[in-house]
Design an enzyme around this catalytic site. Structure first.
Site, PDB file in Angstrom:
ATOM      1  N   SER A  50       0.838  -1.208   0.000  1.00  0.00           N
ATOM      2  CA  SER A  50       0.000   0.000   0.000  1.00  0.00           C
ATOM      3  C   SER A  50       0.866   1.248   0.000  1.00  0.00           C
ATOM      4  O   SER A  50       0.386   2.335   0.276  1.00  0.00           O
ATOM      5  CB  SER A  50      -0.925  -0.010   1.221  1.00  0.00           C
ATOM      6  OG  SER A  50      -0.155  -0.074   2.397  1.00  0.00           O
ATOM      7  N   SER A  67       5.603   5.291  11.067  1.00  0.00           N
ATOM      8  CA  SER A  67       4.560   4.725  10.222  1.00  0.00           C
ATOM      9  C   SER A  67       4.742   5.221   8.801  1.00  0.00           C
ATOM     10  O   SER A  67       5.614   6.045   8.525  1.00  0.00           O
ATOM     11  CB  SER A  67       3.180   5.148  10.730  1.00  0.00           C
ATOM     12  OG  SER A  67       2.932   6.475  10.349  1.00  0.00           O
ATOM     13  N   LYS A  68       3.871   4.689   7.941  1.00  0.00           N
ATOM     14  CA  LYS A  68       3.969   5.078   6.534  1.00  0.00           C
ATOM     15  C   LYS A  68       3.755   6.577   6.362  1.00  0.00           C
ATOM     16  O   LYS A  68       4.107   7.140   5.346  1.00  0.00           O
ATOM     17  CB  LYS A  68       2.948   4.299   5.702  1.00  0.00           C
ATOM     18  CG  LYS A  68       3.407   2.876   5.462  1.00  0.00           C
ATOM     19  CD  LYS A  68       2.519   2.107   4.527  1.00  0.00           C
ATOM     20  CE  LYS A  68       3.116   0.705   4.312  1.00  0.00           C
ATOM     21  NZ  LYS A  68       2.176  -0.269   3.855  1.00  0.00           N
ATOM     22  N   ARG A  69       3.155   7.204   7.375  1.00  0.00           N
ATOM     23  CA  ARG A  69       2.949   8.651   7.258  1.00  0.00           C
ATOM     24  C   ARG A  69       4.259   9.428   7.380  1.00  0.00           C
ATOM     25  O   ARG A  69       4.370  10.553   6.966  1.00  0.00           O
ATOM     26  CB  ARG A  69       1.934   9.139   8.299  1.00  0.00           C
ATOM     27  CG  ARG A  69       0.508   9.062   7.766  1.00  0.00           C
ATOM     28  CD  ARG A  69      -0.470   9.066   8.884  1.00  0.00           C
ATOM     29  NE  ARG A  69      -0.292   7.856   9.673  1.00  0.00           N
ATOM     30  CZ  ARG A  69      -0.862   7.611  10.829  1.00  0.00           C
ATOM     31  NH1 ARG A  69      -1.651   8.498  11.353  1.00  0.00           N
ATOM     32  NH2 ARG A  69      -0.667   6.495  11.462  1.00  0.00           N
ATOM     33  N   ASP A  70       5.262   8.804   8.014  1.00  0.00           N
ATOM     34  CA  ASP A  70       6.568   9.466   8.091  1.00  0.00           C
ATOM     35  C   ASP A  70       7.255   9.292   6.747  1.00  0.00           C
ATOM     36  O   ASP A  70       8.121   8.441   6.582  1.00  0.00           O
ATOM     37  CB  ASP A  70       7.428   8.857   9.199  1.00  0.00           C
ATOM     38  CG  ASP A  70       6.816   9.082  10.570  1.00  0.00           C
ATOM     39  OD1 ASP A  70       6.824  10.228  11.020  1.00  0.00           O
ATOM     40  OD2 ASP A  70       6.308   8.115  11.161  1.00  0.00           O
TER      41      ASP A  70
END
Ligand code: GLU
Length: 317
Positions: free
Chosen positions: A15, A253-256
């Protein structure tokens, strides 16, 4: 069978680009299997078609190769178990659901997300709601009537007993399924297979003997062990590894975005990244560049921290 040899796995969800945390877990999964003379299977966990893409899956393979984390079976090459993309393995999940249904353990659930929230169901520590059992006692007639207006989800009836196991890294862990989890989803009303069912069916079919994954999934393990039991399958050994935390204590997380591999690989070589992760894992005495192979001789679960790991400022960012 695999002659008693260890089989580990990478089970990434395509993802987005691989992230430092996924890479850390994958490195440990690879070292654990390979240091035991075993193999690694690559399974693409792309059940959620809205979030996962083939392009991301292909990129993951490229990233694993660039980092020297080679797998022995699966991914785009496939293997003895057919397709290793979960999006193409629905028939296997349907067969497992049928087995559970025949045992009388599956019931249709018509609750909407809003209803579940409104039921003020208690929450687990990980934020998930504990299903209050609203649809558990519907009669076949009631279920048929409701199915005319809304397709149901499928839920598994859980027993009022404790499921305990010994994590290979973290030690004993147990949950009382009825109290701590409640009846859980096997398939959503839109047809999406639940992670818990797919992961059990696949790890068993792919003859995985050791599951190394982030400790955020520790609490899923009792549910998975219960499914292994019901389906008459042999469970693997589980090893849950610490999560990486930013210096201010947040879980990476992927947000970083700055910690995704595209940025990391534009600033460091693969060996530099592996060396730093080996250092955080307690396997590399300093942050000096290493290959995964060169860490094999040092790999020992005793050396891996059990607590989540703060990534010091300046190591990667
Ligand atoms: N697909 C999950 C992830 O990418 C891992 C699931 C597992 O290891 O059981 O976080």
């Amino acid at each position: 069978m695999t002659n008693g040899a260890e089989r580990g796995r990478f089970a990434p969800s395509p993802s987005g680009r691989m992230h430092l945390g996924n890479l850390f877990t994958s490195l440990l999964a690879w070292l654990s299997a390979k240091s035991a003379g075993g193999q690694v299977v690559l399974r693409i966990e792309d059940l959620d078609a809205g979030r996962c893409t083939r392009a991301c899956a292909d990129q993951l393979e490229e990233d694993y190769c660039a980092l020297g984390l080679f797998w022995d079976e699966g991914g785009s090459a496939g293997g003895p178990d057919g397709s290793y993309y979960q999006s193409r393995r629905g028939a296997r999940y349907a067969a497992a659901l049928e087995t559970l249904r025949e045992k009388g353990l599956v019931y249709p659930c018509f609750c909407t997300r809003a209803q579940l929230h409104a039921a003020s169901a208690p929450h687990r520590e990980d934020g998930q709601t504990i299903y209050p059992g609203t649809c558990r006692a519907l009669t076949p007639d009631q279920a048929a009537e409701r199915a005319e207006t809304r397709p149901p989800a499928d839920r598994l009836r859980v027993p009022d007993r404790e499921i305990a196991f010994e994590d290979g890294h973290l030690g004993p862990y147990a949950e009382y399924l009825a109290r701590d989890c409640g009846d859980f989803l096997l398939r959503r009303s839109d047809g999406l297979w639940a992670y818990q069912l797919a992961v059990v069916v696949d790890d068993a079919a792919m003859q995985v003997t050791q599951v190394v994954r982030g400790s955020d999934l520790l609490a899923s393990t009792p549910r998975q062990l219960y499914l292994y039991e019901l389906l008459g399958l042999t469970p693997p050994k589980f090893y849950h590894v610490p999560l990486l935390l930013s210096p201010d204590g947040r879980r990476l997380s992927k947000r970083d975005g700055d910690l995704s591999l595209d940025v990391l690989l534009s600033q460091s070589t693969p060996k530099e990244l592996i060396g730093k992760l080996g250092y955080l894992a307690g396997l590399n005495p300093s942050a000096r560049p290493r290959t995964p192979e060169s860490l094999l001789a040092e790999f020992d679960w005793q050396r891996i921290p059990k607590e989540n790991i703060f990534v010091p400022t300046g190591l990667f960012f």
